[in-house]
Scaffold this motif. Sequence first.
Motif, short mmCIF file in Angstrom:
data_model
loop_
_atom_site.label_atom_id
_atom_site.label_comp_id
_atom_site.label_asym_id
_atom_site.label_seq_id
_atom_site.Cartn_x
_atom_site.Cartn_y
_atom_site.Cartn_z
N ASN A 4 -49.06 25.64 113.83
CA ASN A 4 -50.28 24.83 113.76
C ASN A 4 -50.23 23.76 112.67
N LYS A 5 -49.14 23.60 112.00
CA LYS A 5 -49.02 22.66 110.86
C LYS A 5 -48.23 21.43 111.29
N GLN A 6 -48.83 20.27 111.06
CA GLN A 6 -48.17 18.99 111.37
C GLN A 6 -47.45 18.48 110.13
N GLN A 7 -46.28 17.92 110.34
CA GLN A 7 -45.47 17.38 109.25
C GLN A 7 -45.05 15.95 109.61
N THR A 8 -44.81 15.18 108.56
CA THR A 8 -44.36 13.79 108.74
C THR A 8 -43.02 13.62 108.06
N ARG A 9 -42.22 12.72 108.63
CA ARG A 9 -40.91 12.43 108.06
C ARG A 9 -40.58 10.96 108.30
N GLN A 10 -39.97 10.31 107.29
CA GLN A 10 -39.61 8.90 107.37
C GLN A 10 -38.27 8.76 108.06
N ILE A 11 -38.20 7.85 109.04
CA ILE A 11 -36.97 7.57 109.77
C ILE A 11 -36.66 6.09 109.64
N ALA A 12 -35.45 5.76 109.23
CA ALA A 12 -35.02 4.36 109.09
C ALA A 12 -34.37 3.90 110.39
N ILE A 13 -34.97 2.93 111.04
CA ILE A 13 -34.46 2.38 112.30
C ILE A 13 -33.85 1.01 112.01
N PRO A 14 -32.66 0.70 112.54
CA PRO A 14 -32.08 -0.65 112.30
C PRO A 14 -33.05 -1.74 112.74
N ALA A 15 -33.11 -2.81 111.93
CA ALA A 15 -34.04 -3.91 112.21
C ALA A 15 -33.69 -4.64 113.49
N GLU A 16 -32.42 -4.55 113.94
CA GLU A 16 -32.02 -5.26 115.15
C GLU A 16 -32.32 -4.47 116.41
N SER A 17 -32.76 -3.23 116.27
CA SER A 17 -33.02 -2.42 117.46
C SER A 17 -34.24 -2.95 118.21
N ALA A 18 -34.29 -2.59 119.49
CA ALA A 18 -35.39 -3.10 120.33
C ALA A 18 -36.73 -2.58 119.84
N LEU A 19 -36.78 -1.30 119.41
CA LEU A 19 -38.04 -0.73 118.92
C LEU A 19 -38.55 -1.49 117.70
N ALA A 20 -37.67 -1.78 116.73
CA ALA A 20 -38.08 -2.49 115.51
C ALA A 20 -38.52 -3.91 115.83
N VAL A 21 -37.77 -4.59 116.71
CA VAL A 21 -38.13 -5.98 117.06
C VAL A 21 -39.47 -6.03 117.76
N GLN A 22 -39.70 -5.13 118.71
CA GLN A 22 -40.98 -5.12 119.42
C GLN A 22 -42.14 -4.80 118.47
N THR A 23 -41.92 -3.86 117.58
CA THR A 23 -42.98 -3.49 116.63
C THR A 23 -43.33 -4.66 115.71
N ARG A 24 -42.30 -5.30 115.19
CA ARG A 24 -42.55 -6.44 114.30
C ARG A 24 -43.24 -7.58 115.03
#
Length: 1149
Positions: A1082-1102
Amino acid sequence: MEPATNGTTQTKVDEEQARRAKRAALKELNVHHAGLEPAKALDSSLKRHTALIKRMRQSVGLENREHILKDIESLSLEKYVDEIVGAVAEGIMRCKTEKDVWSAVEIISALHRRFPKTFTPGIISSVTTAIAPPSRALLATLTPEQREKEDSARVARQRPVLRVCAELALVGIIRDGPERSGGEWIMKAVRDLLSNDPSLSSLPLLLAFLKSYSRPYLGIVPPQASKQISASSEPGTLSEAASEEAQTNGSSPTLINESEELVEKEIRDRFKKMCEGYFDNVAKKLVIEHNRLQDQDRKNHEAYIRSGEIFEDRQQAYEKMTKSYEKLIGSCQSLSEQLYLPMPTLKSASQKSESIQIGMNTGSSLLGGDSEELSSGGGKWEDEEERRFFEEIPDLKDYVPWSVLGLEGDGDGDNEDGREKERKEKERVQEEVRRLEEELAEMKVGEDGTALPNGKAEKEVEEEDADDVPTPTPGTPKESPSTTPQLAPQGPSQLLTALLARLPDATNRSLIDQAAVDFAFLNSKAARKRLIRFMSQIPRNRTDLLPHYSRLIAILNRYMPDIGTEIVASLDEEFRYLQRKKNVVKELVEVRMRNITFLSNLTKFRVVPPHVILHMFKVCLDDFSGTNVENLAMLLEGCGRFLLRSEDTREPFSKMIELMRRKQSMQHFDQRQLLLLENAYYQCNPPERAARQVKERTPMELFIRHLIYDVLAKKTIDKVLKLLRKLDWADAVVQRTLHKVFTKPWKIKYSHISLLAMLTYDLQRYHPAFSIGVVDQVLEDIRRGLESNLYNMNQRRIASVKFLGELYIYRLISSGIIFDTLWTLVTFGHPDGRPLPGQPSPVDMPDDFFRIRLVCVLLDTCGMCFDRGSQQKKLDNFLTFFQLYVHCKNPLPMDVEFMLNDSLEAVRPKLVQFRNFEEASSAVDEMFNVALQNAGIARDIGDADNDSGEESGGEDDDEDKERRGGEEEEEDDQTQPDSPIDERAPSPEAVLLKSSSTLEHLGPTEEDDAEFAKELAKLVTDTSADSRKVDKKTALALLDTALPPPVVRKKRNEDIDEDEAGAESARDPSVMNFTLFTKRGNKQQTRQIAIPAESALAVQTRTAQMQDKVEQQHLKRLVLNYEQREEAEELKALESRSRQGPIKIRLAG
């Protein structure tokens, strides 16, 4: 823009018109209803009559007005008219205020209407006696102190009587004749008071009269206040209109018709001319007293230099003169303000002096150059006055018969004998000087700095030391033969005694020259001996007399050489005696000073032979220690310059000075002696200084400067404009010169700055680029002054701000620039544009109040124009913030506080000022909240629960942002910079986007985010139902797990955004951080993930973030600029209605 006038001036005009209406109504009653019988029966009770007379004696002012008027209407009064006259005359003297005076006038008018033939002549006779000038015979018997007290008491008695008489002459009781006012009567009474009054004791009466009655009797009204020109006025025509107004109207524009005036125009003109003539006489007396005071101050300074103190009687006389002068200048200033005439020009302290002053002018080398070079460096004399004193000596032959001087016949033989004697004397002097030079050549300086004289000189010194008898005591008279009738006749002896008695008072050239002529008529051997004895007994503390006595000796020495020879011999003998008494320092210090000063002055008159004074220098150099150091310093100061620049003594004296400098460098002296020697050396031989370079200007530059600095005035502005237009504007030099002159308003008179702005407005019709350059340079100067904040630039900064306000008055700039400047003055240099108490700023310290002065000057110049519409609201908002700025400073000095109160009262008379910083801060916060609400921006209430440090910082940011948002509403095209030190004022959008707190509130709230996420998850679930069979419960569970809790989301906004802004750019800009949510049980946790800036996910988010940001900025710009667009449309409509609109200076948005 509509022209706005000063409210104070308009109020004065309205009050004067109201008073004129009251006087006209009362005059109508007094003229047409005088002598009418009362309609009802009157009471003749003795008790009520006695009470009325007693009440009138106490006062006829406002407190008794109702009772007295009621009794006048109800009592008979016929038998008590004489008593009433005396009682009213006595009660008038107790009227102090304007209301009391008017009450007395109403009471006298009521009595006049009852008894015009019995009461009116009696009261006129009584007041005539009361304001009569004092008897000159009586004043002559009084001492100055008694006369001053009598004049003060008389002025206090006559002031209310004169005011009542002035009112009676206006309401038709005192009249010069049928159908005429009493102006002639009043003018004669005032003239009698002012004439034959050398002490100006009646001047306060004239001031009191002019303060209340300058309009009806002289036709003088206050000049029109500063106001903005009309939008319909055409550039290029203001100068001509101003010149015509100055030449025709002057300072007395007509307010009402001539038929409505209470005093005839001919009397008004004569009265005004009389007052102006009296002002001229007062101004002349002021100039005379000013010169006398300056002369007395200079004499006191000279006396202090000579004797080290100012005697008590002289000091008391100076203080009395100063008190009289201050009283006179205050009265003259008040009279100038009442008559609107300029004050006389008072010159600065005079540089001339009848006595010899010690100082340095220019320098020359010790031995360099010929006599012309020495003369060009200042010559033997420090100034022309000193040269005339020592060289222009009168010849007694022109004033005294030759026989009295012992010259017989035509004087040819005597002239030949005289020339022979002069030749032999010159040869003897040259031989003595040559011998001294030989001795100097043989003198050497020992290792310890002491001089080693040759054997002959050493022997002479020993002989002098051994010679003890006879030794006369300095300052004590020698035995003299008794004055008997056989030695001198009784008549000449008494005349000589009187002449010698007045010599101590002969302290200028004319008196001492006359004394020399008088002595020549009394010339005899006994008289010369008495004079020599008198000169040897000069008081030790009267060294100020020595230059003048030396001049007397020099005048007489030409025909009575025994006087000069005997006096020089006596002084030489005294000098030798003082050399033997070198160990007696304190007791003989004044004697040494008198001896050296006397010898120095006689040397400059060439009475002392050069070899004698050079020998004294040599004696002091032989024993260069102790008192001889002071003797050498006094000799150098007294006659060193003369000896160094005279042909016959230049070379030997130069060698002596060089020897003195060498010995000074080798011997050890204390600091006082070194200072004495250095001062004396540079006194007689000043160092070379380059001549001051005078800036060379072309004739055209000189002509332009002459037009602006000398010719420009209200009467000549039209001529100046025409001459400026005739210049060659295509010439770059002419344009540059004009630009310099027009952008330096501090170089012209402060009162002429408005004329310079008027010229700029008129020239913009023909040369618009020039006017734009002037406005731009003035703004740059104001900005540079804020950045540097130098004390020596304060006068320039005040003139620049005054000029900016005048440019707005003449429609060369818009109100936006004025408000932008006002806000800049109170925010520049402070963090986030918000001043705080005790918060130091490098360019605006808490104890620096100069910016308050600048704001007051700008408000005084054009603040009265912002009295309606949106501009009134803008100024009110600024004044709220300005009071906050004032409370951030240390306690204001008295002058700054008075200036601030006057400025605020002028623009907002009913403004309630905040008492402390807390009240001002609350008002500013409320003002910013209202501004943001009007702009459609909601403040975040949740931040109020933060700690005090975060709350303070947040308030500063919000207030800074909202101040700028408020300015967007208030100003036309400009806004304040967020960081004034780093950059110029940017566009409004840039200012709003810089505030982090503003960006915090522009996005959706947390509830909106949650609702949007749920709808999005629901939509995704519905659209993918076919491909992924997920029931509704599973979708909702997935939705709940996909959303982070509010606490985590808030923490992410505070921490992760910081990491994205800082860590990504600082450590590794090639990656983008994402937050991954996981669930364990029942416990939620967070973790930082570094995604390359050239990836499609990073480009779309930016890309999505940038699109959201651009959209938010666009919406915000539309909201905040709505009112600006509205005002711009109104301004364009106003400009289209004008024939020639003003120049608009806008910063690029």
